[in-house]
Design an enzyme around this catalytic site. Structure first.
Site, PDB file in Angstrom:
ATOM      1  N   SER A 134      29.419 -40.149 -35.447  1.00 31.23           N
ATOM      2  CA  SER A 134      28.220 -39.735 -34.713  1.00 31.23           C
ATOM      3  C   SER A 134      27.189 -40.866 -34.709  1.00 31.23           C
ATOM      4  O   SER A 134      27.423 -41.904 -34.096  1.00 31.23           O
ATOM      5  CB  SER A 134      27.662 -38.449 -35.323  1.00 31.23           C
ATOM      6  OG  SER A 134      26.699 -37.861 -34.495  1.00 31.23           O
ATOM      7  N   HIS A 170      30.713 -36.854 -29.562  1.00 30.89           N
ATOM      8  CA  HIS A 170      30.817 -35.387 -29.392  1.00 30.89           C
ATOM      9  C   HIS A 170      30.842 -35.044 -27.903  1.00 30.89           C
ATOM     10  O   HIS A 170      30.122 -34.163 -27.433  1.00 30.89           O
ATOM     11  CB  HIS A 170      29.660 -34.675 -30.098  1.00 30.89           C
ATOM     12  CG  HIS A 170      29.499 -35.059 -31.541  1.00 30.89           C
ATOM     13  ND1 HIS A 170      30.511 -34.854 -32.456  1.00 30.89           N
ATOM     14  CD2 HIS A 170      28.472 -35.634 -32.211  1.00 30.89           C
ATOM     15  CE1 HIS A 170      30.099 -35.291 -33.649  1.00 30.89           C
ATOM     16  NE2 HIS A 170      28.882 -35.772 -33.520  1.00 30.89           N
TER      17      HIS A 170
END
Length: 243
Positions: A134, A170
């Protein structure tokens, strides 16, 4: 300047569901394998993006103690002051540096105050494997969409730029329009072209070249996303190798 030994593994972690048989620990194992050692790697966990949360540190320390007791595991924290006498010396002696997700904007701001940005570049040039999920994926790139500034996704373009691409993470996350936001930012040239990863997918770079995409989820994909001359974008799916 990147050398042939410079490696980065940038991935989108998963929130494990009942249908998942693999975990983020499997992605971490892939990163550890890039060091060229089967065991005994020196690994430093860097949780700056979550404000050096003691809960995150405890959870990661427990994970390594249970799953990889062979690893020489350490943690670099920067709040309220660095927990090691010399950040540069500590990081340059590692085989793998694992950066936690969280706020990429805060991560980069704190790193720059402490000079960690320059040390990370030096580590990369000297063959230390850089890895993260991330925010810990975006940070190695030029930037990417982030919710660091609020609930609405905004472009962040102050990454380290070791990799000359933007990065969407994501990409299939249902709670936010990350896929649409990233492509819109590339189309408007707010961000440069780059790579996106769905949850469970990671990108292995050698130097500044994307070497392979890997996944712990069957059917998950990576994407190349490039701007077009008519203010649009062109995307191409990458089928990752299942690990």
């Amino acid at each position: 300047m990147a050398t042939s030994g410079s490696q980065i593994f940038a991935f989108s972690g998963i929130l494990q569901s009942s249908g998942d048989t693999r975990t983020n620990a499997d992605l971490t194992d892939y990163a550890l394998g890039l060091s060229g050692k089967e065991s005994g790697q020196r690994v430093c966990y860097v949780p700056t993006a979550v404000g050096d949360s003691p809960v995150a540190v405890q959870a990661k320390s427990k994970e390594f103690a249970e799953l990889r007791p062979d690893v020489a595991f350490s943690v670099l924290t920067l709040f309220n002051q660095p927990n090691v006498p010399d950040i540069r010396d500590h990081l340059l002696t590692q085989d793998v540096i694992l950066v936690e997700g969280g706020s990429v904007a805060n991560l980069m701001a704190v790193w720059r105050v402490h000079g960690v940005d320059k040390v990370m570049r030096e580590c990369w040039q000297n063959g230390v494997v850089l890895a993260g999920a991330s925010a810990g994926s975006i940070c190695w790139h030029t930037g990417g969409p982030t919710d660091s500034f609020g609930d609405t996704l905004a472009p962040f373009d102050q990454g380290l730029g070791l990799l000359p691409f933007s990065n969407g993470v994501h990409d299939d996350f249902r709670d936010q329009p990350r896929k649409e936001a990233y492509r819109g930012m590339v189309a408007s040239k707010t961000l440069g072209g780059g790579y996106a990863t769905e949850d469970g997918v990671g990108l292995h770079y050698v130097g500044t070249k994307m070497n392979e995409a890997v996944s712990i989820r069957a059917g998950a994909r990576a994407w190349t996303v490039q701007p077009t001359s008519d203010c649009g974008y062109l995307e191409e799916a990458i089928t990752p190798r299942l690990i």
